[in-house]
Motif scaffolding. Structure first.
Motif, PDB file in Angstrom:
ATOM      1  N   UNK A  13       0.826  -1.210   0.000  1.00 38.63           N
ATOM      2  CA  UNK A  13       0.000   0.000   0.000  1.00 38.63           C
ATOM      3  C   UNK A  13       0.855   1.252   0.000  1.00 38.63           C
ATOM      4  N   UNK A  14       1.960   1.188   0.747  1.00 37.15           N
ATOM      5  CA  UNK A  14       2.861   2.342   0.776  1.00 37.15           C
ATOM      6  C   UNK A  14       3.412   2.614  -0.623  1.00 37.15           C
ATOM      7  N   UNK A  15       3.803   1.554  -1.344  1.00 43.55           N
ATOM      8  CA  UNK A  15       4.337   1.739  -2.694  1.00 43.55           C
ATOM      9  C   UNK A  15       3.287   2.374  -3.598  1.00 43.55           C
ATOM     10  N   UNK A  16       2.033   1.880  -3.509  1.00 44.74           N
ATOM     11  CA  UNK A  16       0.967   2.460  -4.315  1.00 44.74           C
ATOM     12  C   UNK A  16       0.739   3.922  -3.948  1.00 44.74           C
ATOM     13  N   UNK A  17       0.758   4.185  -2.661  1.00 49.28           N
ATOM     14  CA  UNK A  17       0.482   5.552  -2.204  1.00 49.28           C
ATOM     15  C   UNK A  17       1.555   6.517  -2.652  1.00 49.28           C
ATOM     16  N   UNK A 370      -4.488   2.820   6.155  1.00 48.43           N
ATOM     17  CA  UNK A 370      -4.381   1.398   5.809  1.00 48.43           C
ATOM     18  C   UNK A 370      -5.581   0.603   6.305  1.00 48.43           C
ATOM     19  N   UNK A 371      -6.179   0.995   7.434  1.00 49.24           N
ATOM     20  CA  UNK A 371      -7.361   0.267   7.918  1.00 49.24           C
ATOM     21  C   UNK A 371      -8.550   0.512   6.994  1.00 49.24           C
ATOM     22  N   UNK A 372      -8.572   1.699   6.360  1.00 47.93           N
ATOM     23  CA  UNK A 372      -9.609   1.937   5.374  1.00 47.93           C
ATOM     24  C   UNK A 372      -9.390   1.109   4.123  1.00 47.93           C
ATOM     25  N   UNK A 373      -8.121   1.020   3.685  1.00 46.34           N
ATOM     26  CA  UNK A 373      -7.815   0.215   2.507  1.00 46.34           C
ATOM     27  C   UNK A 373      -8.106  -1.264   2.753  1.00 46.34           C
ATOM     28  N   UNK A 374      -7.962  -1.703   4.007  1.00 45.48           N
ATOM     29  CA  UNK A 374      -8.216  -3.096   4.363  1.00 45.48           C
ATOM     30  C   UNK A 374      -9.687  -3.372   4.650  1.00 45.48           C
ATOM     31  N   UNK A 375     -10.513  -2.295   4.604  1.00 47.84           N
ATOM     32  CA  UNK A 375     -11.944  -2.413   4.872  1.00 47.84           C
ATOM     33  C   UNK A 375     -12.213  -3.048   6.234  1.00 47.84           C
ATOM     34  N   UNK A 442      -3.210  -3.858  16.152  1.00 48.70           N
ATOM     35  CA  UNK A 442      -2.071  -3.473  16.986  1.00 48.70           C
ATOM     36  C   UNK A 442      -1.303  -2.308  16.392  1.00 48.70           C
ATOM     37  N   UNK A 443      -1.243  -2.241  15.069  1.00 53.37           N
ATOM     38  CA  UNK A 443      -0.604  -1.105  14.412  1.00 53.37           C
ATOM     39  C   UNK A 443      -1.206  -0.942  13.018  1.00 53.37           C
ATOM     40  N   UNK A 444      -1.199   0.269  12.557  1.00 60.01           N
ATOM     41  CA  UNK A 444      -1.672   0.552  11.206  1.00 60.01           C
ATOM     42  C   UNK A 444      -0.957   1.792  10.699  1.00 60.01           C
ATOM     43  N   UNK A 445      -1.224   2.147   9.453  1.00 60.38           N
ATOM     44  CA  UNK A 445      -0.475   3.205   8.793  1.00 60.38           C
ATOM     45  C   UNK A 445      -1.397   4.352   8.402  1.00 60.38           C
ATOM     46  N   UNK A 446      -0.966   5.577   8.733  1.00 58.44           N
ATOM     47  CA  UNK A 446      -1.670   6.786   8.312  1.00 58.44           C
ATOM     48  C   UNK A 446      -0.869   7.468   7.224  1.00 58.44           C
ATOM     49  N   UNK A 447      -1.560   8.099   6.301  1.00 54.23           N
ATOM     50  CA  UNK A 447      -0.898   8.805   5.213  1.00 54.23           C
ATOM     51  C   UNK A 447      -1.358  10.259   5.237  1.00 54.23           C
ATOM     52  N   UNK A 448      -0.503  11.113   5.753  1.00 54.43           N
ATOM     53  CA  UNK A 448      -0.848  12.525   5.888  1.00 54.43           C
ATOM     54  C   UNK A 448       0.326  13.394   5.492  1.00 54.43           C
ATOM     55  N   UNK A 449       0.039  14.459   4.734  1.00 52.33           N
ATOM     56  CA  UNK A 449       1.027  15.486   4.399  1.00 52.33           C
ATOM     57  C   UNK A 449       2.286  14.889   3.758  1.00 52.33           C
TER      58      UNK A 449
END
Length: 820
Positions: A13-17, A370-375, A442-449
């Motif tokens: 997901x990071x690569x796509x983002x 990432x939690x949104x992308x994972x639905x 336990x952990x997830x990824x946010x994409x901001x700024x």
């Protein structure tokens, strides 16, 4: 299980983002070291995620249903106090016109000082008079709200069309699916669908806000006379009646807001399917609708109540020397109606708007993580789960005041209300811990700024906790500066010895000083929230502050209900002892109302910043640089807007109050026997003056708030609009806190002198003394500050931010006509 599933998609997901980030953002990130993620563990079945989502699907509406059921139960308990307008003839007391202004018992009509035994013997007549007064207040409040809602219905329809046209034009009203902005490789629904569902969400929010205000008003007008009658049995029963009514309002509003938002998400989701990005972006319209109606409710209700209050006080208490809420005063019914349409209906819509906006901001940011992308539904709807848990916590907290530790004396009223704040905060901290570890991976990824941020679930717990405890700090600071139990208000009262001028000076100084601790509390919340979870952390901190909104609304609504109860006791001619009990409830209610305003302002600051961050992200702004002239121009103008808005609202109160003063003077001068209590004032004319003035005067301030972001974004671009939002936030919070606390301090300084409960207070009194008249003038100056301008400013900063977020796609695509 959710954490494994979430982590497994992080690298891909990071690569796509990164491929989707604008080139300007990537260029800025070149100098930064790359973000290295740990190897992903093997993918885990989605069964666990689906199980947690199923539990969340049941828990959210179930908690809302429990909240509504508890509200109805509290309402039922209040309704057990019977109020009947039937008074049998020959009871030895009044047979005069409505509100008991007759010629058989003149002393009672003027609020005479009968003893308790005499009052008890007059029970049937007292109940009848209370019922008549309650009916008049209810009719006046209903009339105003229905008239106001007719205007708002027209505004809502027009603005809904504007939303649809602006958002639909972003992609030329295309009905074709489009590539997702935040999740490359996926296809999102057409922009036209987003425009349609954003419009529907706006209408839902507006209707829910209006219904919230109306329900609050109905509960308050239903309970005020019942609180008066319960005061005959003692302070404890009267407190229980007022607080249960406030709890009924609080739980109805909080549960309704949660339930409607959840239903909207599920209904919209049936169309959007896997397009969560479009789903939660369209849901942000819900917050815009809620705050739009709240703005007009707060401004219109505030102008109404303060026009009547100022007119009643200046002529009745200062010029004529008659008690507050005396039935001879023509403005007395309008004053009591104003308590309900301003402090109850307006305040209910205001806090509902804060809840809706903070939740929508958090949902939008979570949906593009990432939690949104994972639905992961339970993780994305974590804000709703926090609010659902808050309803259960508030239910237990309410039982503490009404069942476990009952109020028995006057001295126990204020501690009982403070205990509500402490208990709800402690219990909610525990509940937030449970919800966090149950719902979040336990952990997830946010994409901001333009950055990738790893967030752990316990980070979000600390965001909720910091918001909760910052709210408690703001509440206690507000209480310290507005309660006459502490030295700041007593110093203001003491300054009345030398006249109104020194009273005003001391009150202004107190208001400015009271800003310090709340601003530091907000600053700490922002720093902790952003450090741990970026903009999402700030949105969750705001939601934490509002997670106990049911309790906050209960103690806030308790104040106007107690105030009305005291007014009814005075107008019905009940004994001095009854009025002393209702005054004690009212004095504590003034402080709780100020605490409620403090919560609203503090949460508004956090909500606005979260919405601001979501707007910056949605508009594609890489950074907001104050050295950029486009940004600085917006910053300067934005900082000016709260002053412009305050000037408009205060002048509106002054203009309406001028008409009210002239009318009250006219009636005292032209109605024979009015001052002696042998004639009935024309209450309806004063109600009409307040209604007409408030409806006419609420339009310009509302237009200023709604048009400012549209003009800035359309003609000057997203960077100037970002500066405008930042400037309005920074100056608006400070003005709102100082105005609300100055007004609250002046009000309680007046009540401190009137009560005469200590040797110091007695030395300043009694009523009618020069010090008391100076205190009344200070209170009159503070009325528009604490009940009109101050509370409305927090809606200004929220509404401008959420409006900018909703229109961000249009501004990014077509904005900046002049600066281009």
């Amino acid at each position: 299980a959710g954490s494994f599933a979430c982590t497994s998609l992080t690298s891909a997901y990071k690569t796509q983002w990164v491929n989707s980030v604008p080139r300007s953002s990537l260029n800025r990130a070149v100098a930064r070291p790359p973000v290295h993620l740990s190897p992903s563990p093997p993918a885990v079945s989605q069964v666990a995620i689906e199980m947690v989502a199923a539990v969340a699907d049941v828990a959210i509406p179930a908690c809302a249903a429990v909240g509504i059921a508890f509200a109805l139960w509290q309402w039922f308990l209040v309704s057990k106090v019977k109020v009947s307008a039937y008074a049998p003839p020959g009871n030895g007391h009044r047979r005069g016109p409505v509100f008991g202004v007759g010629d058989d018992d003149e002393d009672v009509g003027m609020g005479g000082d009968r003893d308790e035994e005499e009052e008890e013997g007059d029970g049937v007549a007292a109940v009848a008079r209370c019922a008549e007064i309650q009916s008049a207040i209810s009719v006046g409040a209903n009339s105003f709200l229905f008239t106001q809602y007719k205007y708002l219905a027209a505004f809502t329809a027009i603005f809904a069309v504007v939303i649809f046209l602006f958002l639909g034009s972003v992609h030329s009203f295309s009905t074709e699916d489009r590539p997702c902005q935040y999740t490359p490789g996926r296809t999102c629904k057409p922009a036209l669908a987003n425009a349609f569902f954003s419009t529907v969400a706006f209408l839902l929010g507006a209707v829910t806000s209006a219904v919230s205000g109306y329900l609050g008003m109905r509960v308050a007008t239903y309970a005020n006379a019942r609180t008066t009658l319960e005061a005959r049995r003692g302070v404890g029963p009267a407190f229980a009646a007022a607080f249960r009514a406030g709890a009924a309002m609080g739980f109805l509003l909080a549960s309704l807001g949660l339930l409607v938002l959840y239903a909207a998400i599920k209904a919209f989701g049936a169309y959007y399917g896997d397009d969560w990005e479009g789903l939660y972006e369209s849901v942000t319209g819900y917050g815009l609708g809620g705050s739009s109606v709240a703005l007009f409710g707060r401004v219109g209700g505030g102008i109404y109540t303060k026009a009547a209050d100022v007119g009643a006080d200046l002529v009745g208490k200062v010029e004529r020397g008659i008690p507050e809420d005396d039935p001879r005063n023509p403005a007395v019914i309008a004053d009591n109606v104003g308590d309900n349409v301003g402090d109850i209906a307006g305040m209910g819509s205001d806090l509902f708007g804060s809840y809706a906006e903070s939740t929508c901001a958090a949902l939008f940011v979570a949906s593009v993580s990432s939690i949104g992308a994972d639905h992961d539904f339970a993780a994305v709807c974590y804000p709703l789960l926090v609010s659902a848990a808050g309803l259960l916590v508030c239910l237990l907290t309410t039982l503490v005041a009404t069942d476990l530790f009952k109020v028995k004396t006057v001295r126990g009223v204020a501690p009982a209300l403070k205990l509500q704040l402490v208990v709800s905060t402690v219990l909610m901290t525990v509940a937030a811990l449970v919800v966090t570890f149950a719902a979040l991976p336990a952990r997830f990824t946010l994409f901001d700024f333009g950055e990738v941020k790893q967030v752990k679930n316990w980070h979000l717990f600390f965001c909720v906790a910091i918001g909760l405890w910052a709210g408690l700090a703001i509440g206690f600071t507000t209480e310290y500066f507005t309660s006459n139990a502490y030295s700041p208000v007593r110093d203001v009262a003491d300054s009345c010895r030398t006249g109104a001028a020194t009273n005003v000076i001391f009150g202004l100084a107190l208001g400015y000083k009271s800003v310090i601790v709340p601003v530091f509390a907000i600053a700490v919340s922002i720093y902790v929230g952003f450090t741990l979870a970026s903009i999402y952390g700030i949105a969750i901190a705001a939601l934490g502050m509002l997670s106990t909104v049911a309790t906050g609304l209960a103690i806030d609504a308790y104040g106007p209900i107690s105030d009305n109860a005291g007014g009814i006791a005075e107008m019905a001619g009940m004994s001095r002892r009854i009025r002393q009990r209702t005054d004690a409830l009212d004095a504590a209610g003034n402080t709780t109302a100020a605490i409620g305003k403090g919560f609203a302002i503090g949460s508004a600051a956090l909500v606005s910043l979260a919405l601001f961050g979501a707007f910056v992200s949605r508009a594609g702004i890489a950074d907001v640089n104050v050295l950029n002239p486009k940004v600085f121009v917006g910053l300067l103008v934005g900082a000016m807007l709260p002053y412009w808005f305050s000037a408009m609202t205060m002048k509106s109160v002054g203009s309406a109050a001028l008409k009210m003063v002239e009318e009250v003077r006219r009636q005292f001068a032209t109605i024979p026997g009015l001052m002696e209590g042998r004639a009935t004032p024309d209450y309806a004319r004063c109600v009409r003056i307040s209604t007409d003035a408030s409806l006419r005067e609420m339009m310009p301030p509302g237009a200023l708030v709604l048009l400012a972001p549209l003009i800035a974004g359309t003609f000057f671009g997203v960077r100037t609009l970002a500066g405008l939002l930042a400037g309005a936030l920074v100056s608006g919070v400070q003005i709102a806190i100082s105005a609300s606390n100055s007004g609250g301090a002046w009000d309680n300084a007046k009540k401190y002198i009137e009560a005469g409960a200590s040797d110091h207070a007695k030395s300043l009194g009694p009523k009618g003394s020069d010090a008391h008249k100076a205190a009344v003038i200070g209170d009159t100056i503070g009325d528009p500050l604490k009940d009109t301008s101050g509370p409305s400013l927090n809606i200004l900063i929220k509404l401008m931010a959420v409006e900018s977020l909703v229109f961000a796609p249009f501004f990014a695509a077509h904005g900046g006509l002049i600066f281009k």
